[in-house]
Design a protein around this motif. Structure first.
Motif, short mmCIF file in Angstrom:
data_model
loop_
_atom_site.label_atom_id
_atom_site.label_comp_id
_atom_site.label_asym_id
_atom_site.label_seq_id
_atom_site.Cartn_x
_atom_site.Cartn_y
_atom_site.Cartn_z
N ASP A 25 38.16 38.14 38.11
CA ASP A 25 37.33 39.30 37.78
C ASP A 25 37.86 39.90 36.49
OD1 ASP A 25 35.24 41.12 38.14
OD2 ASP A 25 36.42 42.47 39.39
N THR A 26 37.07 40.77 35.90
CA THR A 26 37.53 41.58 34.78
C THR A 26 37.09 43.01 35.03
OG1 THR A 26 35.54 41.35 33.40
CG2 THR A 26 37.25 39.67 33.14
N GLU A 27 37.75 43.92 34.37
CA GLU A 27 37.35 45.33 34.40
C GLU A 27 37.22 45.80 32.95
OE1 GLU A 27 36.40 46.63 37.12
OE2 GLU A 27 37.36 45.24 38.51
N THR A 28 36.17 46.56 32.71
CA THR A 28 35.87 47.07 31.38
C THR A 28 35.57 48.56 31.48
OG1 THR A 28 34.95 44.93 30.75
CG2 THR A 28 34.32 46.81 29.39
N ARG A 29 36.08 49.29 30.53
CA ARG A 29 35.78 50.72 30.48
C ARG A 29 34.27 50.91 30.44
NH1 ARG A 29 37.46 54.71 25.49
NH2 ARG A 29 36.38 56.54 26.29
N PRO A 30 33.72 51.74 31.33
CA PRO A 30 32.26 51.94 31.32
C PRO A 30 31.81 52.73 30.09
CG PRO A 30 33.29 53.34 32.98
CD PRO A 30 34.38 52.50 32.39
N ALA A 31 30.65 52.39 29.62
CA ALA A 31 30.04 53.11 28.50
C ALA A 31 28.83 53.85 29.04
CB ALA A 31 29.64 52.15 27.40
N PHE A 32 28.79 55.14 28.83
CA PHE A 32 27.70 55.94 29.38
C PHE A 32 26.69 56.34 28.32
CE2 PHE A 32 31.35 56.65 32.25
CZ PHE A 32 30.79 56.14 33.41
N SER A 41 39.22 45.34 29.57
CA SER A 41 40.55 45.94 29.56
C SER A 41 41.52 45.19 30.45
CB SER A 41 40.48 47.39 30.05
OG SER A 41 39.60 48.14 29.26
N LEU A 42 40.98 44.46 31.44
CA LEU A 42 41.82 43.85 32.45
C LEU A 42 41.20 42.53 32.89
CD1 LEU A 42 44.36 44.94 34.07
CD2 LEU A 42 42.72 45.59 35.85
N ILE A 43 42.04 41.52 33.04
CA ILE A 43 41.64 40.26 33.66
C ILE A 43 42.45 40.15 34.94
CG2 ILE A 43 41.57 37.73 33.50
CD1 ILE A 43 41.61 38.06 30.43
N GLN A 44 41.75 39.89 36.06
CA GLN A 44 42.43 39.74 37.34
C GLN A 44 42.33 38.28 37.77
OE1 GLN A 44 39.98 42.49 36.58
NE2 GLN A 44 39.63 43.05 38.71
N LEU A 45 43.46 37.69 38.13
CA LEU A 45 43.52 36.32 38.62
C LEU A 45 44.34 36.30 39.90
CD1 LEU A 45 44.17 34.52 35.21
CD2 LEU A 45 42.04 34.50 36.53
N ALA A 46 43.71 35.90 41.01
CA ALA A 46 44.37 35.88 42.32
C ALA A 46 44.74 34.46 42.70
CB ALA A 46 43.47 36.49 43.38
N THR A 47 46.02 34.26 42.99
CA THR A 47 46.50 32.99 43.53
C THR A 47 46.56 33.12 45.05
OG1 THR A 47 48.86 33.57 43.54
CG2 THR A 47 47.94 32.71 41.46
N ILE A 147 44.77 49.90 40.26
CA ILE A 147 45.53 48.66 40.47
C ILE A 147 45.13 48.02 41.80
CG2 ILE A 147 47.85 47.74 40.91
CD1 ILE A 147 48.83 49.76 38.74
N ILE A 148 45.06 48.82 42.84
CA ILE A 148 44.67 48.30 44.17
C ILE A 148 43.24 47.78 44.13
CG2 ILE A 148 44.18 48.97 46.56
CD1 ILE A 148 46.64 50.91 46.26
N TYR A 149 42.33 48.53 43.53
CA TYR A 149 40.93 48.11 43.43
C TYR A 149 40.82 46.78 42.68
CZ TYR A 149 36.17 47.86 41.70
OH TYR A 149 34.91 47.42 41.38
N ALA A 150 41.46 46.69 41.52
CA ALA A 150 41.37 45.48 40.69
C ALA A 150 41.95 44.27 41.40
CB ALA A 150 42.07 45.72 39.35
N ALA A 151 43.09 44.45 42.04
CA ALA A 151 43.72 43.34 42.77
C ALA A 151 42.85 42.91 43.95
CB ALA A 151 45.11 43.76 43.24
#
Length: 178
Positions: A25-32, A41-47, A147-151
């Motif tokens: 997944d990735t997370e990006t700052r929302p644009a309103f 802003s973030l790349i999440q990779l789960a092993t 951090i918890i949400y992204a993970a």
């Protein structure tokens, strides 16, 4: 594991590169505002053992990271991965490989609710919170809730893929590492 120092990237990519299946997944700052957008802003990779959060506000989108995202031998699975990949390519070009979209897979099975939250509820028996989703992912220091949400998003993506494997919906899977 939050990766926010360049010197930690190589070891993280080495561990990630051993895995045949990653939640992604990735997370990006929302644009309103119309016409305003931000880079991921973030790349999440789960092993199988842990989730790596690559904090792009602190580290570069390096060739080592792009190599993992380009590998057809490593499955990267999540929901709406095409949009995430497109945003990452706009940040720095690479040739994506091995991406599997859980939403597309669910739609192909005739499931009507194909988002991560609903897939988790339907396949794993629990709901995940999406309350932090629209927070400021461009922050220099992420909150513990972020951090918890992204993970969780990356971890759940991998769990759902593994459930599809267990149910026989997906026929082939790479061999799990020993």
């Amino acid at each position: 594991m939050l990766i926010d120092k360049e010197e930690d990237v190589a070891a993280a990519m080495h561990e990630i590169g051993k895995e045949p299946i990653l939640g992604f997944d990735t997370e990006t700052r929302p644009a309103f505002r119309k016409g305003v957008s931000y880079n991921p802003s973030l790349i999440q990779l789960a092993t199988a053992q842990r989730v790596f959060l690559l904090h792009l506000s602190h580290i570069s989108f390096s060739d080592e990271i792009k190599e993992i995202l380009s590998s057809a031998d490593i499955i990267k699975t999540g929901v709406a991965v095409g949009n995430d990949v497109k945003e990452l390519i706009a940040l720095s070009r690479f040739s994506p490989g091995g991406f599997h979209d859980l939403g597309d897979l669910a739609r192909g099975l005739g499931m009507h609710t194909c988002g991560l939250r609903n897939l988790a509820a339907n396949l794993l028996g629990f709901r995940i919170s999406k309350g932090v989703q629209c927070s400021n992912w461009g922050r220099k220091v992420l909150t513990s809730q972020q951090i918890i949400y992204a993970a969780t998003d990356a971890w759940i993506s991998r769990k759902i893929y593994m459930e599809f494997l267990k149910l026989g919906v997906i026929k082939e899977a790479p061999v799990e590492p020993a």
